[in-house]
Design a protein around this motif. Structure first.
Motif, PDB file in Angstrom:
ATOM      1  N   PRO A  47      16.336  44.347  17.466  1.00  0.00           N
ATOM      2  CA  PRO A  47      16.783  44.901  16.665  1.00  0.00           C
ATOM      3  C   PRO A  47      18.401  44.322  16.868  1.00  0.00           C
ATOM      4  O   PRO A  47      19.740  44.105  16.902  1.00  0.00           O
ATOM      5  N   ALA A  48      18.475  44.811  18.556  1.00  0.00           N
ATOM      6  CA  ALA A  48      19.756  44.749  18.908  1.00  0.00           C
ATOM      7  C   ALA A  48      19.834  43.126  19.192  1.00  0.00           C
ATOM      8  O   ALA A  48      21.516  43.424  19.524  1.00  0.00           O
TER       9      ALA A  48
ATOM     10  N   SER B  41      23.209  40.166  16.127  1.00  0.00           N
ATOM     11  CA  SER B  41      24.417  39.776  16.634  1.00  0.00           C
ATOM     12  C   SER B  41      24.455  38.485  16.986  1.00  0.00           C
ATOM     13  O   SER B  41      24.957  37.144  17.056  1.00  0.00           O
ATOM     14  N   TYR B  42      23.584  38.462  18.015  1.00  0.00           N
ATOM     15  CA  TYR B  42      23.376  37.543  19.256  1.00  0.00           C
ATOM     16  C   TYR B  42      22.990  36.423  18.405  1.00  0.00           C
ATOM     17  O   TYR B  42      23.269  35.043  18.366  1.00  0.00           O
ATOM     18  N   ALA B  43      21.600  36.549  17.661  1.00  0.00           N
ATOM     19  CA  ALA B  43      21.133  35.495  17.036  1.00  0.00           C
ATOM     20  C   ALA B  43      21.512  35.012  15.882  1.00  0.00           C
ATOM     21  O   ALA B  43      21.493  33.680  15.550  1.00  0.00           O
ATOM     22  N   VAL B  44      22.330  35.893  14.963  1.00  0.00           N
ATOM     23  CA  VAL B  44      23.095  34.447  14.235  1.00  0.00           C
ATOM     24  C   VAL B  44      23.863  34.329  14.372  1.00  0.00           C
ATOM     25  O   VAL B  44      24.970  33.149  14.483  1.00  0.00           O
TER      26      VAL B  44
ATOM     27  N   THR C 122      13.624  31.182  10.931  1.00  0.00           N
ATOM     28  CA  THR C 122      12.460  31.861  10.628  1.00  0.00           C
ATOM     29  C   THR C 122      12.043  32.808  11.951  1.00  0.00           C
ATOM     30  O   THR C 122      11.955  33.616  12.090  1.00  0.00           O
ATOM     31  N   GLY C 123      12.754  31.826  13.122  1.00  0.00           N
ATOM     32  CA  GLY C 123      12.409  32.275  14.750  1.00  0.00           C
ATOM     33  C   GLY C 123      13.543  33.303  14.549  1.00  0.00           C
ATOM     34  O   GLY C 123      12.678  34.423  15.491  1.00  0.00           O
ATOM     35  N   LEU C 124      14.304  33.029  14.682  1.00  0.00           N
ATOM     36  CA  LEU C 124      15.632  34.051  14.197  1.00  0.00           C
ATOM     37  C   LEU C 124      14.895  35.357  14.119  1.00  0.00           C
ATOM     38  O   LEU C 124      16.022  36.566  14.525  1.00  0.00           O
ATOM     39  N   SER C 125      14.706  35.569  12.684  1.00  0.00           N
ATOM     40  CA  SER C 125      14.399  35.864  12.069  1.00  0.00           C
ATOM     41  C   SER C 125      13.619  37.895  13.189  1.00  0.00           C
ATOM     42  O   SER C 125      13.090  38.624  12.973  1.00  0.00           O
ATOM     43  N   LEU C 126      12.897  36.328  13.331  1.00  0.00           N
ATOM     44  CA  LEU C 126      11.180  36.873  14.239  1.00  0.00           C
ATOM     45  C   LEU C 126      11.792  37.969  15.456  1.00  0.00           C
ATOM     46  O   LEU C 126      11.777  39.246  15.635  1.00  0.00           O
ATOM     47  N   ILE C 127      12.797  37.008  15.716  1.00  0.00           N
ATOM     48  CA  ILE C 127      13.545  37.163  16.857  1.00  0.00           C
ATOM     49  C   ILE C 127      13.373  38.771  17.166  1.00  0.00           C
ATOM     50  O   ILE C 127      14.162  40.158  17.596  1.00  0.00           O
ATOM     51  N   THR C 128      14.699  39.341  15.957  1.00  0.00           N
ATOM     52  CA  THR C 128      15.728  39.798  15.232  1.00  0.00           C
ATOM     53  C   THR C 128      14.550  40.935  14.967  1.00  0.00           C
ATOM     54  O   THR C 128      14.851  42.475  15.339  1.00  0.00           O
TER      55      THR C 128
END
Length: 404
Positions: free
Chosen positions: A341-342, A345-348, A331-337
């Motif tokens: 949007p850039a 890849s770092y979030a994944v 959830t947190g990483l999806s909100l950051i993405t």
């Protein structure tokens, strides 16, 4: 507790130590006695349910709270929110260590330190509700039909790239015969882009309708060859040299009623641009995740079958905490993405590294494994769970199609 058993004790403990109990303990506002048409059968200092002398906000005999609830409804809501989201609430004593200290609250909970934390099952339910609400809210089904916009074909760019295509293929060492075939394919693609760039919105809408009709016809020929004839693709349904109809998919072995129902559902999916399929999968996704919880606990139990003192309940608590952590992390990483949007890849990459490190520390903290043993278990669990998750997603897709 007189006249009780372990199961009822657990239920009472869960109910009295929930958000309502937190709200009673956290709320410092004075509650005025109000007249009510429903008078308690006992004096105010006795429990209305068991007639036990009260020594606090909760009856130590039956677990019922001493609050009469004869107050304005907004006052009750404020109390509950105060207990749930206040700084003294158990939610804020659970989430930070859950995310930042792998295995800490799991070890504490299984060791008997439970009142300060949200119960594992309640924690998972709360987190899963937030997860699916946010993910589905921000994951709108893209496409021309939903957004109402049509992407502008990049015809000049495609034509310019076509001019240098042969040079780039030659530099890559591709033989001339293969370059000619690739060039013809590229020219056909550019021609299609150029034709689309000159279409009016009405012509594009007509083209989309024709594409949908063509797609539906192909599925009908594949599923109902006896009604709609042979499929245009010989690898699906076709006729051999001897004129015998061939169906390599094996779908013709299904009952006619089942295939007709599949055709109807596929038609609805195509007409909606896939939105009905996505909506159906969203409805069933929480159920799929719920069934993965005991499956993961079973995997943990099988990898610890030789160790005494561990019960399936212990592994289930580990599974609940780990899945709650994963849902919060996604959830947190999806909100950051979504905001940046850039950073996708770092979030994944961060999610993969942190989730595996978390699982490694979980084995070290809860099960007291060594470094090498914990690492091997992480690799094994990742591999096996990925297989189960793949089958679960396939089943979710099938269920989504059959329930549209």
């Amino acid at each position: 507790m007189t006249g009780s058993d372990p199961i009822s004790d657990a239920i009472i403990a869960g109910s009295t130590s929930g958000e309502l109990g937190d709200s009673i303990n956290a709320s410092k506002r004075a509650k005025r006695d109000r007249f009510s048409a429903f008078e308690a059968p006992n004096p105010p200092d006795q429990c209305s349910n068991s007639s036990t002398e009260l020594s606090g906000p909760v009856c130590h005999s039956c677990g019922q709270t001493a609050d009469t609830f004869h107050r304005p409804i907004w006052d009750l809501l404020v109390d509950i929110l105060d207990g749930l989201f206040g700084l003294e609430g158990r939610l804020w004593r659970t989430i930070p260590p859950l995310m930042l200290r792998p295995g800490h609250i799991t070890q504490n909970y299984l060791s008997g330190v439970r009142a300060r934390y949200v119960m594992p099952f309640r924690l998972y339910l709360t987190v899963s509700v937030v997860f699916f609400l946010l993910i589905f809210a921000f994951d709108g089904f893209g496409g021309d039909e939903v957004s109402g916009t049509v992407p502008t074909p990049e015809a000049p760019v495609a034509a310019a790239n076509l001019e240098t295509l042969d040079e780039r293929l030659a530099e890559a060492g591709i033989p001339e015969s293969e370059r000619e075939a690739l060039a013809r394919t590229a020219q056909a693609g550019v021609a299609q882009v150029l034709s689309q760039s000159t279409m009016t919105p009405e012509q594009r809408a007509q083209q989309r309708r024709e594409d949908r009709d063509s797609m539906k016809q192909e599925f009908r020929q594949m599923l109902l060859p006896e009604v709609y004839g042979e499929a245009s693709d010989p690898t699906l349904n076709g006729a051999g040299d001897d004129g015998v109809n061939i169906n390599v998919t094996g779908l013709d072995e299904l009952p006619l009623e089942v295939r007709e129902a599949m055709v109807q559902r596929i038609d609805r999916i195509i007409d909606s641009g896939g939105a009905t399929l996505v909506a159906s999968m969203q409805r069933w996704a929480p159920t799929m995740m719920f069934f993965l919880l005991p499956l993961y606990a079973l995997m943990l139990a099988l990898t610890h079958f030789y160790k005494r003192g561990y019960f399936f309940y212990d592994h289930l608590v580990v599974s609940l905490h780990f899945h709650a952590f994963m849902l919060l992390l996604i959830t947190g990483l999806s909100l950051i993405t979504y905001v940046i949007p850039a950073a996708a890849s770092y979030a994944v990459l961060f999610g993969l590294v942190w989730s595996n490190w978390y699982l490694y520390r979980l084995h070290r903290t809860v099960y007291s494994h060594g470094r090498f043993s914990s690492l091997l278990r992480v690799i094994l669990l990742d591999f096996v769970y990925a297989i189960f998750l793949s089958f679960a997603l396939l089943g979710l897709f099938i269920v989504g199609v059959m329930t549209t």
